[in-house]
Design an enzyme around this catalytic site. Sequence first.
Site, mmCIF file in Angstrom:
data_model
loop_
_atom_site.group_PDB
_atom_site.id
_atom_site.type_symbol
_atom_site.label_atom_id
_atom_site.label_comp_id
_atom_site.label_asym_id
_atom_site.label_seq_id
_atom_site.Cartn_x
_atom_site.Cartn_y
_atom_site.Cartn_z
ATOM 1 N N GLU A 106 0.855 -1.205 0.000
ATOM 2 C CA GLU A 106 0.000 0.000 0.000
ATOM 3 C C GLU A 106 0.890 1.254 0.000
ATOM 4 O O GLU A 106 1.950 1.268 0.645
ATOM 5 C CB GLU A 106 -0.837 -0.047 1.293
ATOM 6 C CG GLU A 106 -1.739 1.140 1.524
ATOM 7 C CD GLU A 106 -2.488 1.020 2.873
ATOM 8 O OE1 GLU A 106 -2.084 0.206 3.745
ATOM 9 O OE2 GLU A 106 -3.467 1.755 3.052
ATOM 10 N N CYS B 85 -5.307 -3.072 2.326
ATOM 11 C CA CYS B 85 -5.071 -3.212 3.757
ATOM 12 C C CYS B 85 -6.348 -3.394 4.589
ATOM 13 O O CYS B 85 -6.950 -4.440 4.539
ATOM 14 C CB CYS B 85 -4.221 -2.038 4.254
ATOM 15 S SG CYS B 85 -3.290 -2.469 5.751
ATOM 16 N N LYS C 8 -9.503 2.494 -1.952
ATOM 17 C CA LYS C 8 -9.740 1.866 -0.645
ATOM 18 C C LYS C 8 -11.051 2.341 -0.026
ATOM 19 O O LYS C 8 -11.253 3.545 0.197
ATOM 20 C CB LYS C 8 -8.572 2.189 0.280
ATOM 21 C CG LYS C 8 -8.606 1.504 1.636
ATOM 22 C CD LYS C 8 -7.330 1.834 2.420
ATOM 23 C CE LYS C 8 -7.229 1.066 3.730
ATOM 24 N NZ LYS C 8 -5.943 1.335 4.423
HETATM 25 C C1 ACM Z 1 -4.065 -0.030 7.097
HETATM 26 O O1 ACM Z 1 -5.187 -0.071 6.588
HETATM 27 N N1 ACM Z 1 -3.058 0.556 6.491
HETATM 28 C C2 ACM Z 1 -3.824 -0.661 8.408
#
Ligand code: ACM
Length: 271
Positions: free
Chosen positions: A39, A148, A115
């Site tokens: 990420e 993530c 995301k």
């Molecule tokens: C995250 O979502 N970077 C823990």
Amino acid sequence: MIKVGFYQFCPVFGEVRANLHKIVEALERANADLLVLPELCTTGYLFTSQDEVNELAEPIPGPTTLFLENLTRRKNLWLVLGMAERVGANGRSPLRCYNSAVLIGPDGYRATYRKAHLFLEEKLYFVPGDTPFRVHDLGVARMGMLVCFDHFFPEATRALALQGAQIVCHPSNLVLPGKGQQITRVRAMENRIFWVLANRYGTEERGSKKLTYTGASQIVAPNGELLAQAPSDSESLQIVEISPSEADDKRVTAMNDLFADRRPEMYNLTR
Ligand code: ACM
């Protein structure tokens, strides 16, 4: 059979060019069909202001995807990476930034996933994603992307699996020791899919803020078995051979098919 893998490394905050060169240098020696990077792997993660995010984020497609296309075209490679995406500020819409995953392949840029579930201070700097969970047919496999913290929301993985994803590609900057590695194994098992978790390692210290990332990137089989795992605190490029069609078989016993046995009429998920 196809070769899938991850490159776990420690991006240097704000050094986009140097991080990109490091990625290309590492991937140049890789022999794979599909590779996943962490990420926000071109910028680093621990932002301290909106100005910093705005400055380091880029349009997609843009300079970073163009730079990496050179590699993916030459190596006939599918690549998934996490990066900060900048949108707007063009007179029609206000500037906003997403924590995105990008899919680039042998023909160049293919898709972006933004995301959906923002973690901690990401909520200060990024807008929650608006791209539906989508499956991409790469020819060699059907895959979907999560970033993530999305792994904490089982519906996100399920949405991809129900659309036929055989592999979830999961750029991450995990910080809760052991948690993400365990959860993604369960997600792989409960959906009977392959999972490529590409985490970063190292510590970022910026002003009064400090985060240590947990490394231990992993590749998981549909039965939950670990096919590869990186150390928690060093660079690691790992590639394994898999047969994506194994993920099309959802049977766990002679009388149980995980998808056929679902009872969606009882789940009431829209609350
Ligand atoms: C995250 O979502 N970077 C823990």
